[in-house]
Motif scaffolding. Sequence first.
Motif, PDB file in Angstrom:
ATOM      1  N   PRO A 126       7.812   3.381   8.306  1.00  0.00           N
ATOM      2  CA  PRO A 126       6.623   4.216   8.084  1.00  0.00           C
ATOM      3  C   PRO A 126       6.910   5.437   7.214  1.00  0.00           C
ATOM      4  O   PRO A 126       6.053   5.846   6.420  1.00  0.00           O
ATOM      5  N   ASP A 127       8.108   6.019   7.346  1.00  0.00           N
ATOM      6  CA  ASP A 127       8.466   7.146   6.481  1.00  0.00           C
ATOM      7  C   ASP A 127       8.563   6.692   5.023  1.00  0.00           C
ATOM      8  O   ASP A 127       8.144   7.406   4.107  1.00  0.00           O
ATOM      9  N   ILE A 128       9.152   5.496   4.816  1.00  0.00           N
ATOM     10  CA  ILE A 128       9.230   4.945   3.462  1.00  0.00           C
ATOM     11  C   ILE A 128       7.821   4.746   2.901  1.00  0.00           C
ATOM     12  O   ILE A 128       7.542   5.062   1.739  1.00  0.00           O
ATOM     13  N   CYS A 129       6.924   4.212   3.732  1.00  0.00           N
ATOM     14  CA  CYS A 129       5.538   4.012   3.295  1.00  0.00           C
ATOM     15  C   CYS A 129       4.904   5.334   2.863  1.00  0.00           C
ATOM     16  O   CYS A 129       4.234   5.406   1.823  1.00  0.00           O
ATOM     17  N   ASN A 130       5.121   6.369   3.642  1.00  0.00           N
ATOM     18  CA  ASN A 130       4.534   7.669   3.301  1.00  0.00           C
ATOM     19  C   ASN A 130       5.120   8.225   2.006  1.00  0.00           C
ATOM     20  O   ASN A 130       4.414   8.865   1.218  1.00  0.00           O
ATOM     21  N   GLN A 131       6.417   7.975   1.780  1.00  0.00           N
ATOM     22  CA  GLN A 131       7.029   8.415   0.526  1.00  0.00           C
ATOM     23  C   GLN A 131       6.426   7.659  -0.660  1.00  0.00           C
ATOM     24  O   GLN A 131       6.157   8.245  -1.718  1.00  0.00           O
ATOM     25  N   ILE A 132       6.224   6.361  -0.482  1.00  0.00           N
ATOM     26  CA  ILE A 132       5.634   5.553  -1.554  1.00  0.00           C
ATOM     27  C   ILE A 132       4.201   5.999  -1.829  1.00  0.00           C
ATOM     28  O   ILE A 132       3.774   6.094  -2.984  1.00  0.00           O
ATOM     29  N   THR A 162       0.658   3.172   9.211  1.00  0.00           N
ATOM     30  CA  THR A 162       0.620   3.530  10.632  1.00  0.00           C
ATOM     31  C   THR A 162       1.111   2.411  11.537  1.00  0.00           C
ATOM     32  O   THR A 162       1.134   2.573  12.756  1.00  0.00           O
ATOM     33  N   ASN A 163       1.510   1.290  10.948  1.00  0.00           N
ATOM     34  CA  ASN A 163       2.030   0.175  11.745  1.00  0.00           C
ATOM     35  C   ASN A 163       3.373   0.547  12.353  1.00  0.00           C
ATOM     36  O   ASN A 163       4.197   1.203  11.719  1.00  0.00           O
ATOM     37  N   GLN A 164       3.630   0.122  13.578  1.00  0.00           N
ATOM     38  CA  GLN A 164       4.909   0.395  14.235  1.00  0.00           C
ATOM     39  C   GLN A 164       5.994  -0.601  13.837  1.00  0.00           C
ATOM     40  O   GLN A 164       7.157  -0.398  14.133  1.00  0.00           O
ATOM     41  N   TRP A 165       5.620  -1.715  13.203  1.00  0.00           N
ATOM     42  CA  TRP A 165       6.560  -2.683  12.645  1.00  0.00           C
ATOM     43  C   TRP A 165       7.422  -3.363  13.710  1.00  0.00           C
ATOM     44  O   TRP A 165       8.479  -3.901  13.395  1.00  0.00           O
ATOM     45  N   ARG A 166       6.974  -3.357  14.945  1.00  0.00           N
ATOM     46  CA  ARG A 166       7.798  -3.947  16.004  1.00  0.00           C
ATOM     47  C   ARG A 166       7.538  -5.434  16.192  1.00  0.00           C
ATOM     48  O   ARG A 166       8.218  -6.083  16.976  1.00  0.00           O
ATOM     49  N   ASN A 167       6.546  -5.964  15.501  1.00  0.00           N
ATOM     50  CA  ASN A 167       6.290  -7.406  15.583  1.00  0.00           C
ATOM     51  C   ASN A 167       6.442  -8.054  14.205  1.00  0.00           C
ATOM     52  O   ASN A 167       5.736  -8.987  13.856  1.00  0.00           O
ATOM     53  N   ILE A 168       7.388  -7.520  13.423  1.00  0.00           N
ATOM     54  CA  ILE A 168       7.643  -8.023  12.075  1.00  0.00           C
ATOM     55  C   ILE A 168       9.047  -8.623  12.027  1.00  0.00           C
ATOM     56  O   ILE A 168      10.006  -8.038  12.537  1.00  0.00           O
ATOM     57  N   ILE A 169       9.159  -9.790  11.407  1.00  0.00           N
ATOM     58  CA  ILE A 169      10.457 -10.422  11.157  1.00  0.00           C
ATOM     59  C   ILE A 169      10.823 -10.146   9.702  1.00  0.00           C
ATOM     60  O   ILE A 169      10.101 -10.546   8.785  1.00  0.00           O
ATOM     61  N   PHE A 170      11.928  -9.458   9.486  1.00  0.00           N
ATOM     62  CA  PHE A 170      12.391  -9.141   8.135  1.00  0.00           C
ATOM     63  C   PHE A 170      13.510 -10.115   7.765  1.00  0.00           C
ATOM     64  O   PHE A 170      14.498 -10.228   8.495  1.00  0.00           O
TER      65      PHE A 170
END
Length: 329
Positions: free
Chosen positions: A313-319, A140-148
């Motif tokens: 988040p879609d990838i997370c749900n698939q996993i 459920t994280n929005q991932w907007r404060n993540i550095i990839f």
Amino acid sequence: MSGHLSVGDRWRIVSLYYDEGNNVHEIANLVGCAIRTVYRILELFEETHNITERNGRGRHMALNNDEIYTLRQILYRYPNETSSNIVNRFLRRTGQLVPARTIRRYRQMLGFRPVHARTQAFITTIHAQQRLDFCLSYATNQWRNIIFSDEKAFVVDVSGVVYYIPRGRQRPIHFQSQVRYRVAIFGAVWYNGRSNLIFINDRTNTTTYVEYLQEALNGHLHRLRHYHFVHDRPRWAHTTLAHDWLESNHIRCMDDFPSVSPDLNAVESVSSWLNKYVQSRHPNSQRHLERLVQRAWNAIPQVVIRGYIRHIPDICNQIIANNGWQSIG
């Protein structure tokens, strides 16, 4: 509603929005229509589960709206089947026999395109459990404060074809003796920006890795306070020296990021975009390859990077649905 769009175009708008996660601005550019037209078609679909207001609008189609909707469901469920197999599945679902060429025409019209499967790192049961635990925590994280971040190598062989491979991964034996030009880079992306691109000339170790961090994030650190940092778990990225440097700049390392999980690292998708950009311009020298890689890094639109990050988040749900095993992508 604008009358210039065919029924196929309207179904494509629905597919791009609901199945592929594009926003209305991206869809308008892809389909070639006004943004308000996209909004109206999506509103109509939500209200009526259809994409035409009355019969007779748009180009005459061999399939009606319900049949197109059924076909779209089949195509998404069975992405690797031939048009002949889809004919049989469509016949069982609808009772209507259509030629394989009709299936191919609608498949193209609905926005499906042929691609090769991505290479996926081998996942063990332990890896799968780590991936599942991670995704359950962050789905459920929005991932907007993540550095990839990650390191990549761009390689041109004797035929002039560019490959992109994870830095440190061994190339196939038949390919090693054919390398003409090679560029290794380190870079990072986040929702509202990207790092400086660093060209790597020597082997990476604990000390040089921190130097890459300093050079890459120079000028950006004041905007990245309290962000979390992701790297695809090389041994030199998870050391006291690297952690101390990140923490001294108010960045926290995401230590629970699972191994062999490039599908969860948005920079992998960025690297794929860069590779296509470079390959299409046919680098013919070492210097040319370096310039093209830098140009590609500067050229990738931030909206594209945001799209990759929003897709996680879609990838997370698939996993999660696959109990930690491979995602579809």
